[in-house]
Scaffold this motif. Sequence first.
Motif, PDB file in Angstrom:
ATOM      1  N   HIS A   1       0.835  -1.201   0.000  1.00 53.30           N
ATOM      2  CA  HIS A   1       0.000   0.000   0.000  1.00 53.30           C
ATOM      3  C   HIS A   1       0.868   1.248   0.000  1.00 53.30           C
ATOM      4  O   HIS A   1       2.069   1.192   0.251  1.00 53.30           O
ATOM      5  CB  HIS A   1      -0.949  -0.004   1.196  1.00 53.30           C
ATOM      6  CG  HIS A   1      -0.234  -0.086   2.513  1.00 53.30           C
ATOM      7  ND1 HIS A   1       0.332   1.007   3.117  1.00 53.30           N
ATOM      8  CD2 HIS A   1       0.021  -1.132   3.330  1.00 53.30           C
ATOM      9  CE1 HIS A   1       0.888   0.653   4.247  1.00 53.30           C
ATOM     10  NE2 HIS A   1       0.724  -0.649   4.399  1.00 53.30           N
ATOM     11  N   ASP A   2       0.219   2.367  -0.266  1.00 49.89           N
ATOM     12  CA  ASP A   2       0.903   3.661  -0.299  1.00 49.89           C
ATOM     13  C   ASP A   2       0.655   4.466   0.964  1.00 49.89           C
ATOM     14  O   ASP A   2       0.984   5.646   1.017  1.00 49.89           O
ATOM     15  CB  ASP A   2       0.433   4.469  -1.516  1.00 49.89           C
ATOM     16  CG  ASP A   2       0.825   3.808  -2.826  1.00 49.89           C
ATOM     17  OD1 ASP A   2       1.884   3.145  -2.862  1.00 49.89           O
ATOM     18  OD2 ASP A   2       0.074   3.948  -3.803  1.00 49.89           O
ATOM     19  N   VAL A   3       0.063   3.869   1.974  1.00 47.99           N
ATOM     20  CA  VAL A   3      -0.281   4.569   3.206  1.00 47.99           C
ATOM     21  C   VAL A   3       0.963   4.579   4.094  1.00 47.99           C
ATOM     22  O   VAL A   3       1.137   3.736   4.961  1.00 47.99           O
ATOM     23  CB  VAL A   3      -1.471   3.891   3.911  1.00 47.99           C
ATOM     24  CG1 VAL A   3      -1.884   4.667   5.148  1.00 47.99           C
ATOM     25  CG2 VAL A   3      -2.639   3.726   2.964  1.00 47.99           C
ATOM     26  N   GLN A   4       1.839   5.548   3.856  1.00 49.14           N
ATOM     27  CA  GLN A   4       3.134   5.570   4.528  1.00 49.14           C
ATOM     28  C   GLN A   4       3.255   6.642   5.605  1.00 49.14           C
ATOM     29  O   GLN A   4       4.085   6.523   6.488  1.00 49.14           O
ATOM     30  CB  GLN A   4       4.257   5.748   3.500  1.00 49.14           C
ATOM     31  CG  GLN A   4       4.352   4.608   2.508  1.00 49.14           C
ATOM     32  CD  GLN A   4       4.664   3.286   3.187  1.00 49.14           C
ATOM     33  OE1 GLN A   4       5.618   3.187   3.945  1.00 49.14           O
ATOM     34  NE2 GLN A   4       3.848   2.272   2.935  1.00 49.14           N
ATOM     35  N   THR A   5       2.434   7.660   5.559  1.00 50.35           N
ATOM     36  CA  THR A   5       2.529   8.746   6.535  1.00 50.35           C
ATOM     37  C   THR A   5       1.338   8.700   7.492  1.00 50.35           C
ATOM     38  O   THR A   5       0.312   8.076   7.203  1.00 50.35           O
ATOM     39  CB  THR A   5       2.543  10.122   5.842  1.00 50.35           C
ATOM     40  OG1 THR A   5       1.272  10.317   5.199  1.00 50.35           O
ATOM     41  CG2 THR A   5       3.667  10.205   4.815  1.00 50.35           C
ATOM     42  N   ASP A   6       1.480   9.387   8.601  1.00 47.50           N
ATOM     43  CA  ASP A   6       0.378   9.468   9.558  1.00 47.50           C
ATOM     44  C   ASP A   6      -0.832  10.165   8.935  1.00 47.50           C
ATOM     45  O   ASP A   6      -1.975   9.783   9.183  1.00 47.50           O
ATOM     46  CB  ASP A   6       0.812  10.197  10.825  1.00 47.50           C
ATOM     47  CG  ASP A   6       1.796   9.379  11.653  1.00 47.50           C
ATOM     48  OD1 ASP A   6       1.887   8.150  11.448  1.00 47.50           O
ATOM     49  OD2 ASP A   6       2.478   9.976  12.510  1.00 47.50           O
ATOM     50  N   LYS A   7      -0.586  11.166   8.128  1.00 47.54           N
ATOM     51  CA  LYS A   7      -1.671  11.883   7.456  1.00 47.54           C
ATOM     52  C   LYS A   7      -2.427  10.954   6.504  1.00 47.54           C
ATOM     53  O   LYS A   7      -3.667  10.939   6.482  1.00 47.54           O
ATOM     54  CB  LYS A   7      -1.110  13.084   6.689  1.00 47.54           C
ATOM     55  CG  LYS A   7      -2.170  13.941   6.052  1.00 47.54           C
ATOM     56  CD  LYS A   7      -1.557  15.168   5.383  1.00 47.54           C
ATOM     57  CE  LYS A   7      -2.631  16.016   4.750  1.00 47.54           C
ATOM     58  NZ  LYS A   7      -2.069  17.210   4.111  1.00 47.54           N
ATOM     59  N   ALA A   8      -1.687  10.170   5.738  1.00 44.14           N
ATOM     60  CA  ALA A   8      -2.320   9.215   4.815  1.00 44.14           C
ATOM     61  C   ALA A   8      -3.080   8.137   5.591  1.00 44.14           C
ATOM     62  O   ALA A   8      -4.168   7.711   5.184  1.00 44.14           O
ATOM     63  CB  ALA A   8      -1.277   8.584   3.900  1.00 44.14           C
ATOM     64  N   LEU A   9      -2.521   7.713   6.727  1.00 43.70           N
ATOM     65  CA  LEU A   9      -3.194   6.713   7.559  1.00 43.70           C
ATOM     66  C   LEU A   9      -4.491   7.280   8.120  1.00 43.70           C
ATOM     67  O   LEU A   9      -5.520   6.598   8.131  1.00 43.70           O
ATOM     68  CB  LEU A   9      -2.272   6.249   8.688  1.00 43.70           C
ATOM     69  CG  LEU A   9      -2.838   5.186   9.621  1.00 43.70           C
ATOM     70  CD1 LEU A   9      -3.161   3.901   8.857  1.00 43.70           C
ATOM     71  CD2 LEU A   9      -1.855   4.901  10.760  1.00 43.70           C
ATOM     72  N   TYR A  10      -4.460   8.525   8.568  1.00 43.22           N
ATOM     73  CA  TYR A  10      -5.679   9.159   9.092  1.00 43.22           C
ATOM     74  C   TYR A  10      -6.764   9.176   8.016  1.00 43.22           C
ATOM     75  O   TYR A  10      -7.921   8.845   8.270  1.00 43.22           O
ATOM     76  CB  TYR A  10      -5.372  10.584   9.568  1.00 43.22           C
ATOM     77  CG  TYR A  10      -6.555  11.262  10.201  1.00 43.22           C
ATOM     78  CD1 TYR A  10      -6.793  11.154  11.562  1.00 43.22           C
ATOM     79  CD2 TYR A  10      -7.457  12.011   9.438  1.00 43.22           C
ATOM     80  CE1 TYR A  10      -7.883  11.770  12.150  1.00 43.22           C
ATOM     81  CE2 TYR A  10      -8.553  12.625  10.014  1.00 43.22           C
ATOM     82  CZ  TYR A  10      -8.764  12.507  11.371  1.00 43.22           C
ATOM     83  OH  TYR A  10      -9.857  13.096  11.945  1.00 43.22           O
ATOM     84  N   GLN A  11      -6.376   9.554   6.797  1.00 40.70           N
ATOM     85  CA  GLN A  11      -7.338   9.603   5.686  1.00 40.70           C
ATOM     86  C   GLN A  11      -7.869   8.205   5.359  1.00 40.70           C
ATOM     87  O   GLN A  11      -9.056   8.029   5.115  1.00 40.70           O
ATOM     88  CB  GLN A  11      -6.682  10.228   4.451  1.00 40.70           C
ATOM     89  CG  GLN A  11      -7.629  10.424   3.290  1.00 40.70           C
ATOM     90  CD  GLN A  11      -8.765  11.371   3.615  1.00 40.70           C
ATOM     91  OE1 GLN A  11      -8.592  12.358   4.311  1.00 40.70           O
ATOM     92  NE2 GLN A  11      -9.956  11.063   3.110  1.00 40.70           N
ATOM     93  N   TYR A  12      -6.992   7.214   5.357  1.00 41.68           N
ATOM     94  CA  TYR A  12      -7.380   5.827   5.084  1.00 41.68           C
ATOM     95  C   TYR A  12      -8.414   5.348   6.111  1.00 41.68           C
ATOM     96  O   TYR A  12      -9.448   4.775   5.763  1.00 41.68           O
ATOM     97  CB  TYR A  12      -6.118   4.954   5.121  1.00 41.68           C
ATOM     98  CG  TYR A  12      -6.324   3.504   4.809  1.00 41.68           C
ATOM     99  CD1 TYR A  12      -6.431   3.062   3.495  1.00 41.68           C
ATOM    100  CD2 TYR A  12      -6.374   2.555   5.824  1.00 41.68           C
ATOM    101  CE1 TYR A  12      -6.602   1.722   3.199  1.00 41.68           C
ATOM    102  CE2 TYR A  12      -6.537   1.217   5.539  1.00 41.68           C
ATOM    103  CZ  TYR A  12      -6.655   0.799   4.222  1.00 41.68           C
ATOM    104  OH  TYR A  12      -6.832  -0.540   3.946  1.00 41.68           O
ATOM    105  N   VAL A  13      -8.144   5.612   7.388  1.00 45.77           N
ATOM    106  CA  VAL A  13      -9.061   5.219   8.456  1.00 45.77           C
ATOM    107  C   VAL A  13     -10.378   5.980   8.330  1.00 45.77           C
ATOM    108  O   VAL A  13     -11.462   5.406   8.474  1.00 45.77           O
ATOM    109  CB  VAL A  13      -8.411   5.453   9.846  1.00 45.77           C
ATOM    110  CG1 VAL A  13      -9.420   5.304  10.967  1.00 45.77           C
ATOM    111  CG2 VAL A  13      -7.240   4.501  10.035  1.00 45.77           C
TER     112      VAL A  13
END
Length: 169
Positions: A39-51
Amino acid sequence: MADFPYLHGYPAPLLEQVHALMSSGELGAVLAKKYPERHDVQTDKALYQYVAEIKQRYLKNAPQPSKVIYDNQQHPVKGTLGTNTFVARVQGGRLKTKNEIRIASLFRDAPEAFLKMIVVHELAHLKEKDHDKAFYQLCRHMEPDYHQLEFDLRVWLTWREAEPAASRR
Protein backbone atom coordinates in the motif's frame (compact mmCIF):
# COMPACT_ATOMS: atom_id res chain seq x y z
CA MET A 1 7.37 -28.57 15.65
CA ALA A 2 8.49 -24.98 16.24
CA ASP A 3 6.69 -22.76 18.73
CA PHE A 4 4.55 -20.21 16.90
CA PRO A 5 3.69 -17.43 19.38
CA TYR A 6 1.16 -15.78 17.04
CA LEU A 7 -0.69 -19.01 16.25
CA HIS A 8 -1.63 -20.34 19.69
CA GLY A 9 -5.10 -21.83 19.73
CA TYR A 10 -5.22 -22.80 16.06
CA PRO A 11 -5.78 -26.46 15.14
CA ALA A 12 -2.74 -28.73 14.83
CA PRO A 13 -3.29 -29.50 11.11
CA LEU A 14 -3.04 -25.77 10.28
CA LEU A 15 0.10 -25.43 12.36
CA GLU A 16 1.60 -28.45 10.60
CA GLN A 17 0.95 -26.81 7.21
CA VAL A 18 2.62 -23.60 8.36
CA HIS A 19 5.56 -25.54 9.76
CA ALA A 20 5.97 -27.53 6.53
CA LEU A 21 5.94 -24.34 4.42
CA MET A 22 8.46 -22.67 6.74
CA SER A 23 10.73 -25.71 6.75
CA SER A 24 10.73 -25.87 2.96
CA GLY A 25 11.36 -22.14 2.68
CA GLU A 26 8.15 -21.63 0.69
CA LEU A 27 6.08 -19.67 3.20
CA GLY A 28 7.29 -16.25 2.06
CA ALA A 29 6.50 -17.06 -1.59
CA VAL A 30 3.04 -18.37 -0.69
CA LEU A 31 2.25 -15.20 1.27
CA ALA A 32 3.64 -12.96 -1.49
CA LYS A 33 1.50 -14.74 -4.08
CA LYS A 34 -1.65 -14.46 -1.95
CA TYR A 35 -0.98 -10.84 -0.91
CA PRO A 36 1.11 -9.25 -3.67
CA GLU A 37 -0.07 -5.68 -3.21
CA ARG A 38 1.64 -3.28 -0.88
CA HIS A 39 0.00 0.00 0.00
CA ASP A 40 0.90 3.66 -0.30
CA VAL A 41 -0.28 4.57 3.21
CA GLN A 42 3.13 5.57 4.53
CA THR A 43 2.53 8.75 6.53
CA ASP A 44 0.38 9.47 9.56
CA LYS A 45 -1.67 11.88 7.46
CA ALA A 46 -2.32 9.22 4.82
CA LEU A 47 -3.19 6.71 7.56
CA TYR A 48 -5.68 9.16 9.09
CA GLN A 49 -7.34 9.60 5.69
CA TYR A 50 -7.38 5.83 5.08
CA VAL A 51 -9.06 5.22 8.46
CA ALA A 52 -11.51 8.10 7.92
CA GLU A 53 -12.64 6.65 4.58
CA ILE A 54 -13.32 3.20 6.05
CA LYS A 55 -15.05 4.73 9.08
CA GLN A 56 -17.24 6.91 6.88
CA ARG A 57 -18.26 3.95 4.75
CA TYR A 58 -19.24 1.62 7.60
CA LEU A 59 -19.56 3.62 10.83
CA LYS A 60 -21.06 6.97 9.89
CA ASN A 61 -22.50 7.63 13.35
CA ALA A 62 -19.39 6.66 15.30
CA PRO A 63 -17.13 9.43 16.59
CA GLN A 64 -14.19 10.39 14.40
CA PRO A 65 -10.85 9.53 16.04
CA SER A 66 -8.95 12.68 16.96
CA LYS A 67 -5.62 11.12 16.06
CA VAL A 68 -4.53 8.18 13.91
CA ILE A 69 -0.83 7.43 13.75
CA TYR A 70 1.77 4.77 13.13
CA ASP A 71 3.39 3.97 16.46
CA ASN A 72 6.87 2.49 16.94
CA GLN A 73 5.92 1.42 20.47
CA GLN A 74 3.35 -1.10 19.27
CA HIS A 75 4.95 -4.54 19.05
CA PRO A 76 3.29 -7.82 18.07
CA VAL A 77 5.27 -9.95 20.55
CA LYS A 78 3.86 -7.82 23.36
CA GLY A 79 0.41 -8.40 21.90
CA THR A 80 -0.28 -5.01 20.36
CA LEU A 81 -0.68 -4.47 16.66
CA GLY A 82 -2.88 -1.49 17.22
CA THR A 83 -4.65 0.31 20.03
CA ASN A 84 -7.73 2.42 20.38
CA THR A 85 -7.55 4.66 23.43
CA PHE A 86 -10.35 6.76 24.86
CA VAL A 87 -9.44 9.84 26.86
CA ALA A 88 -11.86 11.91 28.92
CA ARG A 89 -10.80 15.30 30.27
CA VAL A 90 -12.61 18.02 32.13
CA GLN A 91 -12.26 21.36 30.37
CA GLY A 92 -14.01 24.10 32.25
CA GLY A 93 -17.40 22.74 33.16
CA ARG A 94 -17.54 20.23 30.31
CA LEU A 95 -16.31 16.71 29.87
CA LYS A 96 -14.39 16.35 26.60
CA THR A 97 -13.76 12.91 25.18
CA LYS A 98 -11.52 11.90 22.33
CA ASN A 99 -10.04 8.72 21.04
CA GLU A 100 -6.82 7.85 19.30
CA ILE A 101 -5.96 4.93 17.05
CA ARG A 102 -2.35 3.81 16.96
CA ILE A 103 -1.21 1.22 14.43
CA ALA A 104 2.10 -0.65 14.74
CA SER A 105 4.70 0.83 12.40
CA LEU A 106 5.43 -2.58 10.90
CA PHE A 107 2.19 -2.20 8.92
CA ARG A 108 3.88 0.37 6.71
CA ASP A 109 5.55 -2.62 5.02
CA ALA A 110 2.63 -5.04 5.27
CA PRO A 111 0.25 -6.03 2.50
CA GLU A 112 -2.71 -3.65 2.22
CA ALA A 113 -5.15 -6.38 3.29
CA PHE A 114 -3.39 -6.70 6.66
CA LEU A 115 -3.42 -2.94 7.24
CA LYS A 116 -7.14 -2.89 6.47
CA MET A 117 -7.77 -5.78 8.87
CA ILE A 118 -6.04 -3.94 11.73
CA VAL A 119 -7.87 -0.70 10.91
CA VAL A 120 -11.21 -2.53 10.82
CA HIS A 121 -10.40 -4.11 14.19
CA GLU A 122 -9.59 -0.77 15.79
CA LEU A 123 -12.61 0.95 14.22
CA ALA A 124 -14.89 -1.79 15.55
CA HIS A 125 -13.80 -0.72 19.04
CA LEU A 126 -15.54 2.62 18.44
CA LYS A 127 -18.84 0.74 18.73
CA GLU A 128 -17.95 -2.42 20.65
CA LYS A 129 -15.41 -2.26 23.47
CA ASP A 130 -15.07 -6.00 24.14
CA HIS A 131 -13.95 -8.78 21.84
CA ASP A 132 -17.32 -10.49 21.85
CA LYS A 133 -19.71 -11.83 19.24
CA ALA A 134 -21.05 -8.38 18.35
CA PHE A 135 -17.50 -7.07 17.92
CA TYR A 136 -16.53 -9.79 15.47
CA GLN A 137 -19.83 -9.44 13.59
CA LEU A 138 -19.02 -5.76 13.10
CA CYS A 139 -15.50 -6.65 11.93
CA ARG A 140 -16.98 -9.10 9.40
CA HIS A 141 -19.47 -6.46 8.26
CA MET A 142 -16.59 -4.12 7.40
CA GLU A 143 -14.30 -6.90 6.10
CA PRO A 144 -16.06 -10.18 5.17
CA ASP A 145 -12.75 -12.12 5.15
CA TYR A 146 -11.76 -10.76 8.57
CA HIS A 147 -11.04 -14.13 10.20
CA GLN A 148 -8.98 -15.43 7.27
CA LEU A 149 -7.01 -12.18 7.18
CA GLU A 150 -6.37 -12.40 10.91
CA PHE A 151 -4.98 -15.93 10.52
CA ASP A 152 -2.90 -14.96 7.49
CA LEU A 153 -1.58 -11.92 9.34
CA ARG A 154 -0.49 -14.16 12.20
CA VAL A 155 1.26 -16.45 9.70
CA TRP A 156 2.92 -13.40 8.09
CA LEU A 157 4.16 -12.22 11.49
CA THR A 158 5.53 -15.70 12.19
CA TRP A 159 7.33 -15.75 8.84
CA ARG A 160 8.56 -12.17 9.27
CA GLU A 161 10.21 -12.97 12.58
CA ALA A 162 11.78 -16.18 11.27
CA GLU A 163 13.23 -14.72 8.06
CA PRO A 164 16.22 -12.40 7.87
CA ALA A 165 15.21 -8.85 6.92
CA ALA A 166 17.06 -9.02 3.58
CA SER A 167 14.93 -11.91 2.31
CA ARG A 168 11.57 -10.27 3.09
CA ARG A 169 11.42 -8.06 0.02
